[in-house]
Scaffold this motif. Structure first.
Motif, mmCIF file in Angstrom:
data_model
loop_
_atom_site.group_PDB
_atom_site.id
_atom_site.type_symbol
_atom_site.label_atom_id
_atom_site.label_comp_id
_atom_site.label_asym_id
_atom_site.label_seq_id
_atom_site.Cartn_x
_atom_site.Cartn_y
_atom_site.Cartn_z
ATOM 1 N N ARG A 387 23.859 -3.187 -5.439
ATOM 2 C CA ARG A 387 23.033 -4.632 -6.474
ATOM 3 C C ARG A 387 23.307 -3.628 -8.495
ATOM 4 N NH1 ARG A 387 18.501 -4.917 -3.395
ATOM 5 N NH2 ARG A 387 17.357 -3.441 -4.138
ATOM 6 N N ASP A 388 22.777 -2.654 -8.302
ATOM 7 C CA ASP A 388 23.163 -1.780 -8.885
ATOM 8 C C ASP A 388 25.272 -1.854 -9.772
ATOM 9 O OD1 ASP A 388 20.543 -1.087 -10.016
ATOM 10 O OD2 ASP A 388 21.061 1.196 -8.662
ATOM 11 N N VAL A 389 25.376 -2.005 -8.758
ATOM 12 C CA VAL A 389 27.433 -2.306 -9.116
ATOM 13 C C VAL A 389 27.791 -3.480 -9.442
ATOM 14 C CG1 VAL A 389 29.494 -1.813 -8.639
ATOM 15 C CG2 VAL A 389 27.364 -0.278 -7.755
ATOM 16 N N GLN A 390 26.429 -4.361 -9.367
ATOM 17 C CA GLN A 390 26.888 -6.007 -9.384
ATOM 18 C C GLN A 390 26.682 -6.290 -10.786
ATOM 19 O OE1 GLN A 390 28.130 -7.619 -6.329
ATOM 20 N NE2 GLN A 390 28.511 -9.279 -8.255
ATOM 21 N N ARG A 391 25.069 -5.128 -11.222
ATOM 22 C CA ARG A 391 24.522 -5.603 -12.621
ATOM 23 C C ARG A 391 25.816 -5.005 -13.644
ATOM 24 N NH1 ARG A 391 19.676 -4.987 -10.099
ATOM 25 N NH2 ARG A 391 19.719 -3.037 -10.533
ATOM 26 N N GLN A 392 26.044 -4.333 -13.240
ATOM 27 C CA GLN A 392 27.101 -3.595 -14.058
ATOM 28 C C GLN A 392 28.319 -4.635 -13.755
ATOM 29 O OE1 GLN A 392 26.710 -0.811 -16.454
ATOM 30 N NE2 GLN A 392 24.216 -0.046 -15.406
ATOM 31 N N LEU A 393 29.259 -4.370 -13.022
ATOM 32 C CA LEU A 393 30.678 -5.657 -12.648
ATOM 33 C C LEU A 393 29.939 -6.267 -14.158
ATOM 34 C CD1 LEU A 393 31.302 -5.074 -9.370
ATOM 35 C CD2 LEU A 393 32.927 -4.165 -11.334
ATOM 36 N N ALA A 394 29.139 -7.383 -13.747
ATOM 37 C CA ALA A 394 28.976 -8.335 -14.915
ATOM 38 C C ALA A 394 29.188 -8.329 -16.012
ATOM 39 C CB ALA A 394 27.163 -8.969 -14.505
ATOM 40 N N ALA A 395 28.506 -6.857 -16.354
ATOM 41 C CA ALA A 395 28.627 -6.224 -18.102
ATOM 42 C C ALA A 395 29.773 -6.362 -18.411
ATOM 43 C CB ALA A 395 27.248 -5.694 -18.100
ATOM 44 N N LEU A 396 30.164 -6.165 -17.718
ATOM 45 C CA LEU A 396 31.447 -5.851 -17.653
ATOM 46 C C LEU A 396 33.410 -7.065 -17.658
ATOM 47 C CD1 LEU A 396 32.294 -2.695 -16.232
ATOM 48 C CD2 LEU A 396 32.023 -2.388 -19.147
ATOM 49 N N ALA A 397 31.891 -8.108 -18.063
ATOM 50 C CA ALA A 397 33.356 -9.079 -17.887
ATOM 51 C C ALA A 397 33.935 -9.317 -16.440
ATOM 52 C CB ALA A 397 34.487 -9.202 -19.048
ATOM 53 N N MET A 398 33.130 -9.055 -15.104
ATOM 54 C CA MET A 398 33.748 -9.180 -14.095
ATOM 55 C C MET A 398 32.401 -9.941 -13.080
ATOM 56 S SD MET A 398 35.817 -5.774 -12.994
ATOM 57 C CE MET A 398 36.564 -6.555 -11.528
ATOM 58 N N ALA A 399 31.561 -10.968 -14.270
ATOM 59 C CA ALA A 399 30.675 -11.337 -13.673
ATOM 60 C C ALA A 399 30.487 -12.396 -12.070
ATOM 61 C CB ALA A 399 30.288 -12.854 -14.645
ATOM 62 N N GLU A 400 31.696 -12.815 -11.754
ATOM 63 C CA GLU A 400 32.377 -12.821 -10.322
ATOM 64 C C GLU A 400 32.435 -12.832 -9.185
ATOM 65 O OE1 GLU A 400 32.130 -16.723 -10.202
ATOM 66 O OE2 GLU A 400 31.481 -16.477 -12.619
ATOM 67 N N ALA A 401 32.663 -11.319 -9.451
ATOM 68 C CA ALA A 401 33.234 -10.083 -8.353
ATOM 69 C C ALA A 401 31.973 -9.951 -7.984
ATOM 70 C CB ALA A 401 33.865 -8.791 -9.413
ATOM 71 N N SER A 402 32.332 -9.472 -6.546
ATOM 72 C CA SER A 402 30.968 -9.185 -5.570
ATOM 73 C C SER A 402 31.533 -7.550 -4.914
ATOM 74 C CB SER A 402 31.025 -9.932 -4.724
ATOM 75 O OG SER A 402 32.126 -9.922 -3.135
ATOM 76 N N PHE A 403 30.708 -6.716 -4.875
ATOM 77 C CA PHE A 403 30.390 -5.535 -4.718
ATOM 78 C C PHE A 403 29.938 -5.111 -3.422
ATOM 79 C CE2 PHE A 403 29.333 -1.251 -4.763
ATOM 80 C CZ PHE A 403 30.936 -0.620 -4.543
ATOM 81 N N GLU A 404 29.961 -4.381 -2.705
ATOM 82 C CA GLU A 404 29.269 -4.160 -1.047
ATOM 83 C C GLU A 404 30.197 -2.430 -1.149
ATOM 84 O OE1 GLU A 404 30.551 -6.065 2.716
ATOM 85 O OE2 GLU A 404 30.349 -8.207 1.088
ATOM 86 N N VAL A 405 28.953 -1.765 0.116
ATOM 87 C CA VAL A 405 28.801 -0.713 0.654
ATOM 88 C C VAL A 405 29.602 -1.162 2.240
ATOM 89 C CG1 VAL A 405 28.500 1.780 0.951
ATOM 90 C CG2 VAL A 405 28.054 0.245 -1.191
ATOM 91 N N SER A 406 30.724 -1.488 2.394
ATOM 92 C CA SER A 406 30.528 -0.729 4.361
ATOM 93 C C SER A 406 30.254 0.277 4.800
ATOM 94 C CB SER A 406 32.047 -1.402 4.652
ATOM 95 O OG SER A 406 32.267 -1.416 5.969
ATOM 96 N N PHE A 407 29.814 0.280 6.038
ATOM 97 C CA PHE A 407 28.842 1.362 7.176
ATOM 98 C C PHE A 407 30.539 1.570 8.083
ATOM 99 C CE2 PHE A 407 26.037 1.842 3.881
ATOM 100 C CZ PHE A 407 25.744 3.279 3.780
ATOM 101 N N GLU A 408 30.521 2.700 8.694
ATOM 102 C CA GLU A 408 32.147 2.539 10.178
ATOM 103 C C GLU A 408 30.504 4.003 10.964
ATOM 104 O OE1 GLU A 408 36.019 3.685 11.869
ATOM 105 O OE2 GLU A 408 35.502 3.899 10.057
ATOM 106 N N GLU A 409 30.621 3.488 12.325
ATOM 107 C CA GLU A 409 29.525 4.751 13.047
ATOM 108 C C GLU A 409 30.198 5.077 14.026
ATOM 109 O OE1 GLU A 409 26.363 3.700 14.538
ATOM 110 O OE2 GLU A 409 25.800 2.611 13.274
ATOM 111 N N ARG A 410 30.816 6.468 13.300
ATOM 112 C CA ARG A 410 32.124 7.452 13.940
ATOM 113 C C ARG A 410 31.296 8.116 15.192
ATOM 114 N NH1 ARG A 410 32.996 10.744 8.718
ATOM 115 N NH2 ARG A 410 35.452 8.679 7.462
ATOM 116 N N ASP A 411 32.417 8.866 15.927
ATOM 117 C CA ASP A 411 31.488 8.910 17.443
ATOM 118 C C ASP A 411 31.689 10.230 17.297
ATOM 119 O OD1 ASP A 411 32.493 6.471 19.034
ATOM 120 O OD2 ASP A 411 35.123 6.888 19.305
ATOM 121 N N SER A 412 32.269 10.970 16.485
ATOM 122 C CA SER A 412 31.457 12.037 16.210
ATOM 123 C C SER A 412 30.732 12.568 15.689
ATOM 124 C CB SER A 412 33.196 13.802 16.452
ATOM 125 O OG SER A 412 33.953 12.934 15.482
ATOM 126 N N VAL A 413 30.240 13.659 15.287
ATOM 127 C CA VAL A 413 28.976 13.580 14.161
ATOM 128 C C VAL A 413 29.897 15.112 13.356
ATOM 129 C CG1 VAL A 413 27.134 14.358 13.505
ATOM 130 C CG2 VAL A 413 27.149 13.124 14.901
#
Length: 563
Positions: A387-413
């Motif tokens: 959400r914070d990055v989304q707000r920052q992007l809007a202030a940087l003339a990228m209001a239409e951009a969307s940002f998210e963090v994707s997770f992948e669960e790995r088999d080994s720790v």
């Protein structure tokens, strides 16, 4: 906060001093004037590697010094590394022309690794290609982890510790399995060698005595002959010729005739009688030695064969074992101690194998728990961060951009858990979000990097952010938006920005410029702090106009007023 930066003999810079302030400090200059030299100077203060040829031609060394404000949290963090009366924190780095470097903290020499650790608490440096580093999954995971605070850092440390213990136990199990495979063969060998040593009943004292006895027995005839000759001289058995004892007795008879006349002579007579007695006793003992020399030599030796051959046989058995295990009796006894310990280890290998397996299962369970806790914390942080990055992007003339963090669960720790993290962005509506490294263009990456850093910096304790041409690939209104974002970051602490865009430079609280003098030999670069009128002239230059261009000067003044 970085209050002062001093540079000497670093590439084109002969000597430069920058006095920085809170807020946005900007550094500008013609292309090729050497702006990135100062970025490299800061990198040296952060413990970076000194590249070859960094020392100005003709100089013995380059020197970089940063003076930082010393607040109470920083004083506590550095603890005993600085004096109690220190008012500032001074980091310094010397680079010799031979490539050797030295690091200093308040005038005291410290390892470069320590400089790196301390510098990381004072500066966050984002170079020209830092946005490319943000495309790496490892860097993205670190950014997310930095948002977690002290509790998350403790969980990370616990996870790394459990991972290290798991690796150690896995290696221990491998070693024990290998040990088990060779166990029976090695046990048989140890049993034979320990039995051989135990059968000897070896001691250093016995060995030394046997060596001495062997020498006596080898020369027994000579010893007996010498004893007999000495005994005969003192008191012969055949009586044909007087010995020392008989002669002493005759002398005593002569002195007895005048006894008690002269005390001095009486004393001599007494000594003569003592000599006679000593001679007789010596003769008796020498005769006895001649008769019992062999028995006395072997007294106390536990040998079945009390002869020279028996002693030689015993010594041969001892020396055979000695040659096998180190060359001395002490080495054999040391080997025996080590072999007994090894035998106990082998005999307990099966138990140790079981114990190690049980301990590994416990550590793996602990590691999985840490990984699950980290995953929960990261997912919670990721929502707020996105959400914070989304707000920052809007202030940087990228209001239409969307940002998210994707997770992948790995088999080994691993040491950081079992999460794979990918920053996903869709620069335009209707376009599916994809990995940052695949979707964003060069100019977009610069803005996305600034947005990410701005969102991350909101939870960072570091006071000074350094950006080296983060504005690469942008211009116009976007450049102004980037400058505004840098200005907002500066309101929370201190920012130093190396830039080529007037829209950003005009926002500076303090403005420095780099000027190259090609008439000097070698070429020399100077760093100047600009007064307000000089700032306007520099903005005119950055706008691509001549110094007398009135329209460009009005534009420069408008930019400054808008700041």
């Amino acid at each position: 906060m970085l209050s002062e930066l001093n540079v000497e003999n670093l590439l084109l810079i002969e000597r430069a001093q920058m006095r920085l302030v809170a807020g946005l400090n900007v550094l500008t200059g013609e292309t090729g004037a050497g702006k990135t030299v100062l970025a490299h100077a800061l990198d040296l203060l952060l413990g970076g590697r000194a590249r070859q040829g960094i020392v100005r031609p003709g100089a013995a060394e380059a020197y970089v010094e940063g003076v930082f404000d010393l607040d109470e949290p920083l004083r506590k963090a550095l603890d005993e590394r600085i004096g109690a009366d220190a008012e500032d924190l001074v980091l310094a780095r010397r680079v010799g022309s031979d490539g050797r470097t030295r690091a200093y903290l308040n005038g005291r020499s410290i390892p470069v690794s320590a400089l790196r650790d301390i510098g990381a608490m004072l500066l966050s440096f984002y170079g020209q290609h830092e946005h490319r580093r943000l495309t790496l999954a490892g860097a993205q995971l670190r950014i997310l982890d930095d948002l977690g605070g002290a509790a998350h850092a403790r969980e990370l440390d616990a996870c790394a510790d459990a991972h290290d213990r798991r690796r150690a136990l896995e290696q221990r199990l491998l070693d024990l399995h290998e040990l088990s495979a060779q166990r029976e063969r090695e046990l048989d060998l140890l049993a034979f060698e320990l039995g051989e040593i135990a059968e000897l009943g070896l001691s250093e004292e016995e060995h030394e005595r046997l060596l001495a006895v062997r020498e006596r027995l080898r020369r027994l005839d000579s010893l007996r002959a010498a004893a007999a000759g000495a005994a005969e001289a003192l008191s012969p058995l055949d009586g044909d010729a007087p010995g020392v004892a008989q002669l002493a007795a005759r002398a005593g008879v002569s002195l007895d005739a005048v006894a008690e006349v002269d005390p001095r002579l009486d004393a001599l007579a007494e000594r003569l009688r003592a000599l006679q007695i000593e001679a007789e006793e010596l003769a008796h003992e020498l005769h006895a030695y001649r008769e019992r020399g062999l028995e006395d030599a072997l007294d106390g030796l536990a040998l079945d064969d009390l002869s020279l051959e028996g002693v030689e046989t015993r010594l041969a058995a001892i020396e055979r074992v000695v040659r096998k295990h180190g060359g001395t009796v002490v080495a054999v006894l040391d080997f025996e101690r080590i072999a007994r310990a090894r035998r106990e280890e082998l005999e307990g290998a099966e138990v140790a194998l079981g114990n190690a397996g049980e301990e590994l299962a416990r550590v793996e369970s602990e590691l999985s728990a840490h990984a699950a806790a980290l995953r929960k914390r990261r997912r919670a942080s990721a929502k707020t961060f996105a959400r914070d990055v989304q707000r920052q992007l809007a202030a940087l003339a990228m209001a239409e951009a969307s940002f998210e963090v994707s997770f992948e669960e790995r088999d080994s720790v691993g040491p950081t858990g079992a999460d794979g993290v990918e920053f996903m962005i869709a620069p335009n509506p209707g376009v599916p979000a994809g990995p940052l490294r695949e979707i964003a263009s060069g100019g977009e990456l610069s803005r996305v990097m600034l947005a990410i850093m701005s969102a991350a910096a909101s939870s960072s304790a570091r006071a000074t952010l350094v950006f080296d041409e983060v504005d690469a690939g942008i211009g116009g209104h976007t450049a102004r938006a980037v400058g505004a974002r840098l200005r907002e970051l500066a309101d929370r602490g201190q920012v130093l920005c190396i830039t080529h865009l007037p829209q950003i430079a005009s926002l500076g609280t303090r403005h420095f410029t780099i000027v190259k003098d090609t008439s000097a030999e070698p070429t020399r670069t100077s760093v100047l702090e600009l007064a307000e009128a000089e700032v306007e002239d520099e903005l005119v230059r950055m706008l691509g106009a001549e110094s007398g261009d009135s329209a460009a000067l009005r534009h420069a003044r408008d930019l400054r007023r808008a700041a």
